[in-house]
Design an enzyme around this catalytic site. Sequence first.
Site, PDB file in Angstrom:
ATOM      1  N   ASP A 109       0.799  -1.154  -0.047  1.00 16.05           N
ATOM      2  CA  ASP A 109      -0.084   0.053   0.001  1.00 16.05           C
ATOM      3  C   ASP A 109       0.870   1.267  -0.139  1.00 16.05           C
ATOM      4  O   ASP A 109       1.870   1.192   0.891  1.00 16.05           O
ATOM      5  CB  ASP A 109      -0.761  -0.008   1.027  1.00 16.05           C
ATOM      6  CG  ASP A 109      -2.082   0.764   1.138  1.00 16.05           C
ATOM      7  OD1 ASP A 109      -2.086   2.082   0.699  1.00 16.05           O
ATOM      8  OD2 ASP A 109      -3.327   0.405   1.299  1.00 16.05           O
ATOM      9  N   THR A 146      -7.037   4.339  -1.646  1.00 12.98           N
ATOM     10  CA  THR A 146      -6.965   2.771  -1.511  1.00 12.98           C
ATOM     11  C   THR A 146      -7.874   1.727  -1.973  1.00 12.98           C
ATOM     12  O   THR A 146      -7.827   1.030  -2.655  1.00 12.98           O
ATOM     13  CB  THR A 146      -6.523   2.334   0.046  1.00 12.98           C
ATOM     14  OG1 THR A 146      -5.436   3.189   0.521  1.00 12.98           O
ATOM     15  CG2 THR A 146      -6.284   0.970   0.247  1.00 12.98           C
ATOM     16  N   ASP A 265       2.381   2.817   3.083  1.00  8.25           N
ATOM     17  CA  ASP A 265       1.280   3.806   3.389  1.00  8.25           C
ATOM     18  C   ASP A 265       1.306   4.567   4.664  1.00  8.25           C
ATOM     19  O   ASP A 265       1.132   5.715   4.732  1.00  8.25           O
ATOM     20  CB  ASP A 265      -0.047   3.102   2.943  1.00  8.25           C
ATOM     21  CG  ASP A 265      -0.941   4.328   3.060  1.00  8.25           C
ATOM     22  OD1 ASP A 265      -0.965   5.216   1.783  1.00  8.25           O
ATOM     23  OD2 ASP A 265      -2.056   4.348   3.781  1.00  8.25           O
ATOM     24  N   HIS A 313      -1.356   3.344  -5.003  1.00 14.89           N
ATOM     25  CA  HIS A 313      -1.280   4.709  -5.370  1.00 14.89           C
ATOM     26  C   HIS A 313       0.442   5.154  -4.779  1.00 14.89           C
ATOM     27  O   HIS A 313       1.043   4.598  -4.256  1.00 14.89           O
ATOM     28  CB  HIS A 313      -2.339   5.421  -4.782  1.00 14.89           C
ATOM     29  CG  HIS A 313      -2.474   5.111  -3.403  1.00 14.89           C
ATOM     30  ND1 HIS A 313      -1.444   5.728  -2.268  1.00 14.89           N
ATOM     31  CD2 HIS A 313      -3.532   4.448  -2.639  1.00 14.89           C
ATOM     32  CE1 HIS A 313      -1.789   5.046  -1.016  1.00 14.89           C
ATOM     33  NE2 HIS A 313      -2.950   4.513  -1.245  1.00 14.89           N
TER      34      HIS A 313
HETATM   35 ZN   LIG Z   1      -3.322   2.761  -0.084  1.00 14.87          ZN
END
Ligand SMILES: [Zn+2]
Length: 490
Positions: A109, A146, A265, A313
Amino acid sequence: MEPTLNNSIPISTKEVEDDLRASSSAALLSATHHHSSSSHSPKKTAAATFVFISLVISTAVALSAAVAFAFLFFSASPPSSRVHLDATAELSRPLSKLKHPVVLIVSSDGFRFGYQYKTHLPNINRLINNGTEAQRGLIPVFPTLTFPNHYSIVTGLYPAYHGIINNYFTDPVTGEKFNMGSHEPEWWLGEPLWETVSNQGLKASTYFWPGSEVKKGSWDCPKHYCMPYNESVPFEERVDTVLNYFDLPSDDIPSFMTLYFEDPDHQGHKYGPDDVRITEAVVEIDTLMGRLIRGLEERGIFEDVNIIMLGDHGMVGTCDKKVIALDDLASWIEIPKEWVQSYTPLLSIRPPPGYSSSDVVAKMNEGLKSGRVDNGDYLRVYLKEDLPSRLHYSASYRIPPIIGLVGEGFMVEQTRSKGQECGGAHGYDNAFFSMRTIFIAHGPQFAKGRKVPSFENVQIYNLVTAILNIKGAANNGSLSFPESVLLPTY
Ligand SMILES: [Zn+2]
């Protein structure tokens, strides 16, 4: 709940398809293009033009004959130089031990494109050097959040079509609220890969993925093959569980598997993308990839498994001095917080009945452009149908009528905050390079050491169904995409 959405899926995005077609055919065309442009003569009489044209035609014919000859007789030999011909020359490699193809998608992430250069990452580099990489990263869908992105990766659909238009939102018809713990099938449109795979009699497993716990078709989150989300499960345990699937009898080894890590993340939000703690988190992810690779090697199947390592991302640094406060617009229009569904970096506003959305948009932009609102130049608001079409963010009744595009690294708040904290955020326009993530693929269907142009993550659904040789559901990806990335099989 929303019967018409699924009927309106545009099957492919033309501009992306054209980009891909241009990039994949560029190498073959470049020989003739270069020739004709370099032999172009500014002085022309009719005769000279005729001679020139015949020369070009005959050269083109000779060249294409030569190319065809090369394909016919040398297609199995290794390429002599790094031209794109290697895509056609190299074939996918046969499985040595597994009885059927396996795709394992690993999501890290918030793994921003470029994190892989922060320090020495031996395991990720091994996958890159012996696999296929999106040279300038994987392009997320808008909003670069997300849940919308993870679900686009597994459905091939833009958020407007798969229904998860934000991490949290309110259904304007029923008034019900979606959040990241909502597992009712009504929210989750489209057909995720685990459903496609199990509908066709194959097995799938999910070690965490947004939507994986939702009952869809023949998929009902089977015990032992579908882990209910619990962020406290150590990353090593997740890797080991996936490895254990390969010890099952052949028919029970899932054809499609997911594996998910929350990092980097977490650190990105807290410290911003340039902090040393990001580097440490990325090293940890690399160590986990090493654990995975070693486990597969011990089982003699590392070269048999198609591993797709990606993120959802990127991340960009934010600071409190880069705030646009909605209260600052009060002289033009008051925006009560009850109208605002989400603030930042995706500003979405649903005024109550009786208010004209276009009037609200006009007044907000008038204030933002006035030069009298702090950072006003870094926010523009749109009626959702007026957003740039490349964002594909209007065709759902769930998307509020007013959407703001926020400048890279800026934040929207109701009231100006007094703090001076800095951190990181994502959710911005997917055209920002900082929102890009990685695509690294390694396995029998991927060329070694190959770079491919960036592409949007809605292409991945078709890529996976092509590797597994199963029929996919209609989606926003291009049907010709897989052949531009995968090695041909014969
Ligand atoms: Zn994310």
